[in-house]
Design an enzyme around this catalytic site. Sequence first.
Site, short mmCIF file in Angstrom:
data_model
loop_
_atom_site.label_atom_id
_atom_site.label_comp_id
_atom_site.label_asym_id
_atom_site.label_seq_id
_atom_site.Cartn_x
_atom_site.Cartn_y
_atom_site.Cartn_z
N LYS A 78 6.15 -2.01 17.09
CA LYS A 78 5.73 -3.14 16.25
C LYS A 78 6.94 -3.65 15.49
O LYS A 78 7.51 -2.94 14.65
CB LYS A 78 4.63 -2.68 15.29
CG LYS A 78 4.04 -3.81 14.45
CD LYS A 78 2.82 -3.32 13.67
CE LYS A 78 2.14 -4.45 12.92
NZ LYS A 78 0.92 -3.98 12.22
N ASN A 91 5.62 1.91 14.00
CA ASN A 91 5.95 1.02 12.89
C ASN A 91 7.41 1.27 12.50
O ASN A 91 7.72 2.29 11.89
CB ASN A 91 5.01 1.31 11.72
CG ASN A 91 5.38 0.53 10.47
OD1 ASN A 91 6.25 -0.35 10.52
ND2 ASN A 91 4.76 0.86 9.36
N CYS A 102 9.32 0.75 8.26
CA CYS A 102 9.28 1.71 7.16
C CYS A 102 10.70 2.05 6.71
O CYS A 102 11.63 2.03 7.52
CB CYS A 102 8.54 2.91 7.73
SG CYS A 102 8.70 4.40 6.87
N ILE A 141 0.85 -1.19 0.00
CA ILE A 141 0.00 0.00 0.00
C ILE A 141 0.89 1.25 0.00
O ILE A 141 0.54 2.27 -0.58
CB ILE A 141 -0.93 0.02 1.24
CG1 ILE A 141 -1.74 -1.29 1.34
CG2 ILE A 141 -1.85 1.22 1.23
CD1 ILE A 141 -2.63 -1.61 0.18
N ILE A 163 3.94 -10.13 14.70
CA ILE A 163 4.90 -9.60 13.75
C ILE A 163 4.20 -8.69 12.73
O ILE A 163 3.00 -8.83 12.50
CB ILE A 163 5.62 -10.75 12.97
CG1 ILE A 163 4.62 -11.62 12.23
CG2 ILE A 163 6.49 -11.56 13.90
CD1 ILE A 163 5.26 -12.71 11.34
#
Lengths: 308, 260
Positions: A167, A129, A132, A73, A193
């Site tokens: 995460k 997150n 990235c 995405i 995960i």
Amino acid sequence: MSMPDLAVSVGPLKLKNPVLAASGTFGYGEEFSEIVSPDLLGGIVVKGLSLRPMPGNPPPRIVETPCGMLNAIGLANVGLDAFVRDKLPYLERLDTAVIVNIYGHTIHEYGAVARGLRGIDAISALEVNVSCPNVESGGLAFGTDPDVSAQVTEAVAREADKPVIVKLSPNVTDITSVAIAVERAGADIVSLINTLTGMSIDIEQRIPQLANITGGLSGPAIRPVALYMVYRVVRAVHIPVIGIGGIMDYKDALEFLIAGAKAVQVGTANFVDPGVCMKIIGGLTDFLKNHEINCIDEIIGSLNDRMA
Amino acid sequence: MTEDNARIIFNRQIAPKIMHMGVFSPEIASEASPGQFVMFRVSSGRDPLLRRPFSICRTLGDGSIDIVYSVVGRGTDLMSHMVKGDRVSVMGPLGQGYRLPDENQTPVLVSGGMGIAPLIFLAHAINDPGLTFIAGFSTASKIIPTDNICHSDLNIKIATDDGSYGYHGFVTDLLANVIKGRNDTVVYACGPVGMLRKTALMTIRSGVDCQVSLESTMACGLGACQGCVVPASQDVALAYFNVCKDGPVFFANRIDWKGL
């Protein structure tokens, strides 16, 4: 017997039950409201948020794979300002834990998003997150390096006035070393995960199925890998663990809880069945009743370890 | 929008690899409007995992909805083996459908291949015996028979690329003749991307309103995953639209046809 108690304490985060909707699979909660009331869930983790709006990757962005799917995405989202202005009012009315997943392209940006979310009572926690790409180091994901993961965690923990969940990416040699590094850097909780990097090829045109070439694999195909990583991280750190990866029903959720996860996130299953989180909560309740267990806490970490 | 464990009323082959299925789902049937779609769960197990989107082809007063689908992969192959009485999870109606014509507009419906399905629903809603409806197929053997699907007074003009039936040529050539000098027309289109691009560019150039229904691989169908996007034209503030939520029907001038 009375209704079993599903409430869990995930470190500083108190949840009415251990079932959360995972980031990127439940939008901002509103998208699913015709099918499921977010208030009944343990919480929702909203779509990954960055400082500025991000358009995301060109299509095709998704492709189905055996027992799963690949997505690229590209972290499309409305950006911090529009989130606070347009999405937060709905989330503020919810009676469930709202966790905001955040990311940045630089360590500084991670801190800036955390700072921008200070003082918002409707937010229960931040989920960082780290999968990235880091634009300052050639696009390698932050989360692949324990030291860089720790720096990101520190930057967020310094700015945040909420519990910080990191995460973790499974695309590493040893996930426990990253987990230990972010724990030392101030993470309150780890969730794992994230998706596993994969690809798929169109054999007629001989091109990658995804415009981005690679994508993140999710769905039941990854569950055994996820479970193993949760099992290992639970034993490596002292902070609580949230289990994620291919959970489709209450039995799958129980595997993660028994392995020691304090809560679980349900992701791709929401696409297949938008009411799945409710069914999992119902299934957990029935399981406890049938086994005459009063409280979900008795299940968590109850694995009879063959090695022990 | 509902998720319904719907009973299959019929599931029959109407042409090679083309199936026509009807399911009983009164809630979806009563809410649905032309151009909207439904998502079918093709397996109760975990593989294939994702639901499949289908345009609604028809709703009947008896609470049923119909789809016409092409057997192209494992998911639709599984569906083709479902039989009357089976239950299938159907979610819908989803997305933004066609906006019906204004009083002073003359609608023209144009489809390519399977794109005929949502336009049948639209034609029934417009309910005008003089309606212009043109449908293109590659060749005669690929024509989707509509005798049992459409009202008998609906007159669909057929074009085949190879001239094996009806008008010899592309359906877009036929469309060009129909809309020539007719600024009061509104074109409703559904079909393969190439045919839609041609239709869109032609109508934009001649200042004719045009609404297209787009197709995309989807995961959620609800606007949450953002997996099904198409590029938006430059005068739109967004880079991409979600086909499932912003569409599947779009005004042709809102889409970046070069990028699609």
